[in-house]
Design an enzyme around this catalytic site. Structure first.
Site, mmCIF file in Angstrom:
data_model
loop_
_atom_site.group_PDB
_atom_site.id
_atom_site.type_symbol
_atom_site.label_atom_id
_atom_site.label_comp_id
_atom_site.label_asym_id
_atom_site.label_seq_id
_atom_site.Cartn_x
_atom_site.Cartn_y
_atom_site.Cartn_z
ATOM 1 N N LYS A 37 0.858 -1.192 0.000
ATOM 2 C CA LYS A 37 0.000 0.000 0.000
ATOM 3 C C LYS A 37 0.883 1.226 0.000
ATOM 4 C CE LYS A 37 -2.673 0.675 3.586
ATOM 5 N NZ LYS A 37 -3.877 0.544 4.459
ATOM 6 N N CYS A 55 0.227 14.815 -5.583
ATOM 7 C CA CYS A 55 -0.483 14.082 -6.646
ATOM 8 C C CYS A 55 -1.583 13.179 -6.101
ATOM 9 C CB CYS A 55 0.529 13.231 -7.425
ATOM 10 S SG CYS A 55 -0.218 12.209 -8.722
ATOM 11 N N CYS A 57 -3.468 11.641 -8.811
ATOM 12 C CA CYS A 57 -3.845 10.971 -10.068
ATOM 13 C C CYS A 57 -2.978 9.755 -10.360
ATOM 14 C CB CYS A 57 -3.787 11.943 -11.249
ATOM 15 S SG CYS A 57 -2.121 12.257 -11.888
ATOM 16 N N CYS A 66 2.941 16.414 -7.235
ATOM 17 C CA CYS A 66 2.258 16.604 -8.523
ATOM 18 C C CYS A 66 3.214 17.249 -9.515
ATOM 19 C CB CYS A 66 1.045 17.518 -8.296
ATOM 20 S SG CYS A 66 0.279 18.198 -9.783
ATOM 21 N N HIS A 70 -1.671 15.184 -14.269
ATOM 22 C CA HIS A 70 -3.136 15.029 -14.216
ATOM 23 C C HIS A 70 -3.804 15.690 -15.425
ATOM 24 C CE1 HIS A 70 -2.229 18.794 -11.974
ATOM 25 N NE2 HIS A 70 -3.272 19.233 -12.652
HETATM 26 S S1 FES Z 1 -2.429 15.252 -9.516
HETATM 27 FE FE1 FES Z 1 -1.100 13.725 -10.325
HETATM 28 S S2 FES Z 1 0.342 14.890 -11.454
HETATM 29 FE FE2 FES Z 1 -1.009 16.347 -10.643
#
Ligand code: FES
Ligand code: FES
Lengths: 89, 89
Positions: A37, A55, A57, A66, A70
Site C-alpha cells: 500500500k 499528486c 492521479c 504533482c 493530471h
Molecule cells: S495530480 Fe497527479 S500529477 Fe497532478
C-alpha cells in the site's frame, strides 16, 4: 455418377461477452507496485515552500508530488482529478 | 435430373478486437463530477489533529479526507493505493 462436392466446413467460434467495469480497474499501474500500500507522510513543519501540490492521479513522474501529469490524464480520459495543495497559510 | 441441395448458409460474423487499457480509464467516477478539476487546498496551520489522512483513491465518502475506502478498492482490484498523511510533527 455425379461426384458431389462436400459443402465447405463452417466453424463458428462462440462469442465471448466482454464486460468492462470502470469500478474494477486499478488506479495505479506504475508507482511503487512492490509496496502493498503506497502511503506517504508529510511532516508539515518541514514544508519549505508556501504552496506544495501533492499528486492524487497516480501519473506523476515525481510522485508523491504533482508534476502536472493530471492534465494529460484528464484530457485522455475525460476525468476531472487534480492535486491536493498544501498551503503554508 | 438430380436436384442438388444448396449448401447451408454459413455466416461468420467478423470478430472484433477488444483492447482494454487501464491507462484510458477514469480514476474518479463519483466525486464532484460537476467540477472541471477537483483540487483541494489545505491550510496547514489550520490542521488540528496530529495526523490527518487525505484520500488519493477517489473512493472516500469523506473526500478529500480518507475514510479507509482504499482498503475495499485495493481488495476488489488488486491495487495498492493509499492516503497522504499530514503530520503535525
Ligand atoms: S495530480 Fe497527479 S500529477 Fe497532478
Ligand atoms: S479512502 Fe481514499 S485513500 Fe483512503
Amino acid at each position: 455418377v455425379l461426384g458431389l462436392k462436400q459443402s465447405p466446413r463452417c466453424t463458428v467460434r462462440p462469442r465471448r461477452m466482454v464486460v468492462v467495469r470502470a469500478e474494477g480497474q486499478t488506479i495505479n499501474s506504475e508507482i511503487r507496485k512492490n509496496e502493498e500500500k503506497v502511503v506517504d507522510a508529510v511532516v508539515i513543519t518541514e514544508l519549505s515552500k508556501p504552496l506544495t501540490a501533492y499528486c492524487r492521479c497516480w501519473r506523476s513522474g515525481t510522485f508523491p508530488l504533482c508534476d502536472g501529469s493530471h492534465v494529460k490524464h484528464n484530457k485522455a480520459t475525460g476525468d476531472n482529478v487534480g492535486p491536493l495543495l498544501l498551503k503554508k497559510q
